[in-house]
Design an enzyme around this catalytic site. Structure first.
Site, PDB file in Angstrom:
ATOM      1  N   GLU A 153     -11.100  -9.147   2.749  1.00  0.00           N
ATOM      2  CA  GLU A 153      -9.837  -8.839   3.422  1.00  0.00           C
ATOM      3  C   GLU A 153     -10.141  -8.671   4.898  1.00  0.00           C
ATOM      4  O   GLU A 153     -10.924  -7.797   5.283  1.00  0.00           O
ATOM      5  CB  GLU A 153      -9.182  -7.576   2.854  1.00  0.00           C
ATOM      6  CG  GLU A 153      -7.870  -7.243   3.560  1.00  0.00           C
ATOM      7  CD  GLU A 153      -7.089  -6.115   2.921  1.00  0.00           C
ATOM      8  OE1 GLU A 153      -7.163  -5.955   1.692  1.00  0.00           O
ATOM      9  OE2 GLU A 153      -6.393  -5.392   3.662  1.00  0.00           O
TER      10      GLU A 153
ATOM     11  N   ARG B  89      -9.277   8.159  -1.029  1.00  0.00           N
ATOM     12  CA  ARG B  89     -10.241   8.583  -0.026  1.00  0.00           C
ATOM     13  C   ARG B  89     -11.091   9.741  -0.523  1.00  0.00           C
ATOM     14  O   ARG B  89     -10.650  10.532  -1.365  1.00  0.00           O
ATOM     15  CB  ARG B  89      -9.512   9.026   1.268  1.00  0.00           C
ATOM     16  CG  ARG B  89      -9.034   7.887   2.140  1.00  0.00           C
ATOM     17  CD  ARG B  89      -8.333   8.401   3.390  1.00  0.00           C
ATOM     18  NE  ARG B  89      -8.088   7.337   4.354  1.00  0.00           N
ATOM     19  CZ  ARG B  89      -8.924   7.027   5.351  1.00  0.00           C
ATOM     20  NH1 ARG B  89     -10.073   7.711   5.494  1.00  0.00           N
ATOM     21  NH2 ARG B  89      -8.650   6.045   6.195  1.00  0.00           N
TER      22      ARG B  89
ATOM     23  N   HIS C  87      -3.930  -4.419   7.575  1.00  0.00           N
ATOM     24  CA  HIS C  87      -4.041  -3.262   8.460  1.00  0.00           C
ATOM     25  C   HIS C  87      -3.179  -3.437   9.709  1.00  0.00           C
ATOM     26  O   HIS C  87      -3.409  -4.332  10.519  1.00  0.00           O
ATOM     27  CB  HIS C  87      -5.461  -2.890   8.872  1.00  0.00           C
ATOM     28  CG  HIS C  87      -5.497  -1.509   9.460  1.00  0.00           C
ATOM     29  ND1 HIS C  87      -5.679  -0.355   8.714  1.00  0.00           N
ATOM     30  CD2 HIS C  87      -5.283  -1.091  10.731  1.00  0.00           C
ATOM     31  CE1 HIS C  87      -5.602   0.701   9.512  1.00  0.00           C
ATOM     32  NE2 HIS C  87      -5.366   0.294  10.741  1.00  0.00           N
TER      33      HIS C  87
ATOM     34  N   ASN D 123       0.852  -1.189   0.000  1.00  0.00           N
ATOM     35  CA  ASN D 123       0.000   0.000   0.000  1.00  0.00           C
ATOM     36  C   ASN D 123       0.888   1.240   0.000  1.00  0.00           C
ATOM     37  O   ASN D 123       1.684   1.431   0.920  1.00  0.00           O
ATOM     38  CB  ASN D 123      -0.900  -0.016   1.248  1.00  0.00           C
ATOM     39  CG  ASN D 123      -1.891   1.141   1.267  1.00  0.00           C
ATOM     40  OD1 ASN D 123      -1.511   2.290   1.008  1.00  0.00           O
ATOM     41  ND2 ASN D 123      -3.140   0.840   1.574  1.00  0.00           N
TER      42      ASN D 123
ATOM     43  N   HIS E  86       1.101   6.182   1.986  1.00  0.00           N
ATOM     44  CA  HIS E  86       1.836   7.128   2.829  1.00  0.00           C
ATOM     45  C   HIS E  86       3.083   7.689   2.180  1.00  0.00           C
ATOM     46  O   HIS E  86       3.720   8.588   2.728  1.00  0.00           O
ATOM     47  CB  HIS E  86       2.065   6.513   4.213  1.00  0.00           C
ATOM     48  CG  HIS E  86       0.750   6.235   4.870  1.00  0.00           C
ATOM     49  ND1 HIS E  86      -0.171   7.228   5.122  1.00  0.00           N
ATOM     50  CD2 HIS E  86       0.150   5.084   5.213  1.00  0.00           C
ATOM     51  CE1 HIS E  86      -1.265   6.688   5.636  1.00  0.00           C
ATOM     52  NE2 HIS E  86      -1.104   5.400   5.685  1.00  0.00           N
TER      53      HIS E  86
ATOM     54  N   ARG F 118      -6.812  12.913   1.088  1.00  0.00           N
ATOM     55  CA  ARG F 118      -5.750  13.340   1.991  1.00  0.00           C
ATOM     56  C   ARG F 118      -4.370  12.850   1.526  1.00  0.00           C
ATOM     57  O   ARG F 118      -3.361  13.400   1.876  1.00  0.00           O
ATOM     58  CB  ARG F 118      -6.016  12.851   3.413  1.00  0.00           C
ATOM     59  CG  ARG F 118      -5.948  11.361   3.558  1.00  0.00           C
ATOM     60  CD  ARG F 118      -6.203  10.919   4.982  1.00  0.00           C
ATOM     61  NE  ARG F 118      -7.610  11.138   5.381  1.00  0.00           N
ATOM     62  CZ  ARG F 118      -8.105  10.693   6.531  1.00  0.00           C
ATOM     63  NH1 ARG F 118      -7.336  10.044   7.400  1.00  0.00           N
ATOM     64  NH2 ARG F 118      -9.372  10.907   6.841  1.00  0.00           N
TER      65      ARG F 118
ATOM     66  N   HIS G 173      -5.426   3.798  -1.713  1.00  0.00           N
ATOM     67  CA  HIS G 173      -6.729   4.122  -1.142  1.00  0.00           C
ATOM     68  C   HIS G 173      -7.120   5.523  -1.591  1.00  0.00           C
ATOM     69  O   HIS G 173      -6.545   6.517  -1.121  1.00  0.00           O
ATOM     70  CB  HIS G 173      -6.624   4.057   0.381  1.00  0.00           C
ATOM     71  CG  HIS G 173      -7.919   4.240   1.090  1.00  0.00           C
ATOM     72  ND1 HIS G 173      -8.011   4.135   2.466  1.00  0.00           N
ATOM     73  CD2 HIS G 173      -9.182   4.511   0.658  1.00  0.00           C
ATOM     74  CE1 HIS G 173      -9.281   4.338   2.832  1.00  0.00           C
ATOM     75  NE2 HIS G 173      -9.997   4.563   1.756  1.00  0.00           N
TER      76      HIS G 173
ATOM     77  N   THR H  84      -8.212   3.758   8.847  1.00  0.00           N
ATOM     78  CA  THR H  84      -9.374   2.886   8.883  1.00  0.00           C
ATOM     79  C   THR H  84      -9.535   2.291  10.283  1.00  0.00           C
ATOM     80  O   THR H  84      -8.579   1.778  10.857  1.00  0.00           O
ATOM     81  CB  THR H  84      -9.216   1.768   7.845  1.00  0.00           C
ATOM     82  OG1 THR H  84      -9.074   2.381   6.563  1.00  0.00           O
ATOM     83  CG2 THR H  84     -10.428   0.856   7.829  1.00  0.00           C
TER      84      THR H  84
ATOM     85  N   GLU I 112      -8.515   0.770  -3.175  1.00  0.00           N
ATOM     86  CA  GLU I 112      -9.401   0.807  -2.007  1.00  0.00           C
ATOM     87  C   GLU I 112     -10.271   2.055  -2.088  1.00  0.00           C
ATOM     88  O   GLU I 112      -9.798   3.127  -2.485  1.00  0.00           O
ATOM     89  CB  GLU I 112      -8.579   0.855  -0.717  1.00  0.00           C
ATOM     90  CG  GLU I 112      -7.843  -0.412  -0.432  1.00  0.00           C
ATOM     91  CD  GLU I 112      -7.101  -0.342   0.878  1.00  0.00           C
ATOM     92  OE1 GLU I 112      -6.736   0.760   1.293  1.00  0.00           O
ATOM     93  OE2 GLU I 112      -6.875  -1.410   1.486  1.00  0.00           O
TER      94      GLU I 112
HETATM   95  C1  DXP Z   1      -8.235  -0.455   4.785  1.00  0.00           C
HETATM   96  C2  DXP Z   1      -6.916  -0.244   5.416  1.00  0.00           C
HETATM   97  O1  DXP Z   1      -6.640  -0.699   6.483  1.00  0.00           O
HETATM   98  C3  DXP Z   1      -5.885   0.539   4.698  1.00  0.00           C
HETATM   99  O2  DXP Z   1      -5.646  -0.070   3.496  1.00  0.00           O
HETATM  100  C4  DXP Z   1      -6.332   1.969   4.491  1.00  0.00           C
HETATM  101  O3  DXP Z   1      -5.702   2.492   3.336  1.00  0.00           O
HETATM  102  C5  DXP Z   1      -5.948   2.766   5.721  1.00  0.00           C
HETATM  103  O4  DXP Z   1      -6.183   4.112   5.443  1.00  0.00           O
HETATM  104  P1  DXP Z   1      -4.913   5.076   5.356  1.00  0.00           P
HETATM  105  O5  DXP Z   1      -3.975   4.509   4.329  1.00  0.00           O
HETATM  106  O6  DXP Z   1      -5.514   6.407   4.960  1.00  0.00           O
HETATM  107  O7  DXP Z   1      -4.282   5.064   6.728  1.00  0.00           O
HETATM  108  N1  LIG Z   2      -5.828  -2.900   3.653  1.00  0.00           N
HETATM  109  C1  LIG Z   2      -4.637  -2.733   4.473  1.00  0.00           C
HETATM  110  C2  LIG Z   2      -3.605  -1.961   3.713  1.00  0.00           C
HETATM  111  O1  LIG Z   2      -3.690  -1.813   2.505  1.00  0.00           O
HETATM  112  C3  LIG Z   2      -2.443  -1.398   4.425  1.00  0.00           C
HETATM  113  O2  LIG Z   2      -2.750  -1.100   5.766  1.00  0.00           O
HETATM  114  P1  LIG Z   2      -1.507  -0.567   6.649  1.00  0.00           P
HETATM  115  O3  LIG Z   2      -0.408  -1.595   6.545  1.00  0.00           O
HETATM  116  O4  LIG Z   2      -1.075   0.752   6.052  1.00  0.00           O
HETATM  117  O5  LIG Z   2      -2.056  -0.450   8.047  1.00  0.00           O
END
Ligand code: DXP
Ligand SMILES: NCC(=O)COP(=O)(O)O
Length: 259
Positions: free
Chosen positions: A162, A56, A202, A18, A21, A60, A54, A112, A81
């Site tokens: 998931e 959103r 997560h 993911n 960030h 953000r 993601h 989340t 996402e």
């Molecule tokens: C669903 C999940 O847990 C993450 O994939 C999500 O992207 C968290 O949101 P942020 O990345 O904005 O923290």
């Molecule tokens: N769905 C979880 C994800 O994509 C990443 O979550 P995290 O490792 O950033 O908490």
């Protein structure tokens, strides 16, 4: 498929990185860097099996242009996402990512906070899943380790779920962590029994991921924050390679790190 990295008897466990960030850092100053596109390509080259991002409602971090560009550039698979809203439904239908994971969203949340309440919105989500399936998008539902939510996910036609591992990641004692891991194990078994593909994510990091990766039946782990955090000190390619290696060790699979 059995390969040297994934011997027969255990399906390959996949890593979705993911990159949210990376975009958080960019948006902190409104600059053109760090570039999430570059992060995605580095992560893929280092062993990511998919790239998760993601989009959103409040934008953000990930922006619409990130999604559009990456859809044409990724060499693995996009897992987009989003919340199950009309706006996001239009975007997903237009961009047609390989995977789309529906997650709950609140503008005021830091990240989340829990899983989607599928059982409480069967009709809405059934229509949303049908819309995305019609567009050739494979739908995943981000849910808590709850058999009621798993049953509802199967009923609304999602082929993938998931499991939210945040409560496991946030557990403060070994006993609480073991209890959460047992809940996830039961959820994976229940989901597999329903014929669902079961992923998890997560809050997973280099210390807590092995126990989850070891659970039979888990297909894919989506991990972002801990990988990007490690990348600050050791670079993104190494951070991805190290996470993949830890996951494969947890799953009892030999690790052939990409050179
Ligand atoms: C669903 C999940 O847990 C993450 O994939 C999500 O992207 C968290 O949101 P942020 O990345 O904005 O923290
Ligand atoms: N769905 C979880 C994800 O994509 C990443 O979550 P995290 O490792 O950033 O908490």
């Amino acid at each position: 498929m059995a390969t040297p990295e994934n011997p027969p008897g255990r399906a390959p466990i996949l890593l979705g990185v993911n990159i949210d960030h990376v975009a958080t850092l960019r948006e902190a100053r409104g600059t053109r860097y760090p570039e999430p596109i570059q992060a995605a390509l580095v992560a893929e080259q280092a062993g990511a099996d998919a790239i998760t991002l993601h989009l959103r409602e409040d934008r953000r971090h990930i922006q619409d242009r990130d999604v559009r560009l990456l859809r044409d550039i990724l060499q693995t698979r996009m897992n987009l996402e989003m919340a199950a809203t009309p706006e996001m439904g239009r975007i997903a239908s237009e961009i047609q990512p390989q995977d789309c994971c529906l997650v709950p969203e609140r503008r005021e949340e830091l990240t989340t906070e829990g899983g989607l309440d599928v059982a409480g919105q069967r009709r809405t989500l059934s229509d949303f899943c049908a819309l995305l399936a019609e567009a050739g998008v494979r739908v995943s539902l981000f849910i808590d380790a709850d058999p009621v939510q798993l049953d509802a996910a199967a009923e609304v036609g999602a082929p993938v779920v998931e499991i939210h591992t945040g409560h496991y990641a946030d557990a403060r004692t070994p006993e609480a962590r073991a209890a959460e891991l047992a809940r996830i194990r039961r959820a994976v078994e229940h989901g597999r029994g329903l014929g669902l593909q079961v992923n998890a994510g997560h809050g997973l990091d280099y210390h807590n991921v092995q126990a989850v990766a070891a659970l039979p039946g888990i297909s894919e782990l989506n991990i972002g924050h801990s990988i990007i955090a490690r990348a600050v000190f050791s670079g993104l390619a190494d951070a991805v390679r190290e996470m993949k290696a830890v996951m494969l060790r947890g799953a009892g699979l030999p690790c052939m790190l990409t050179p």
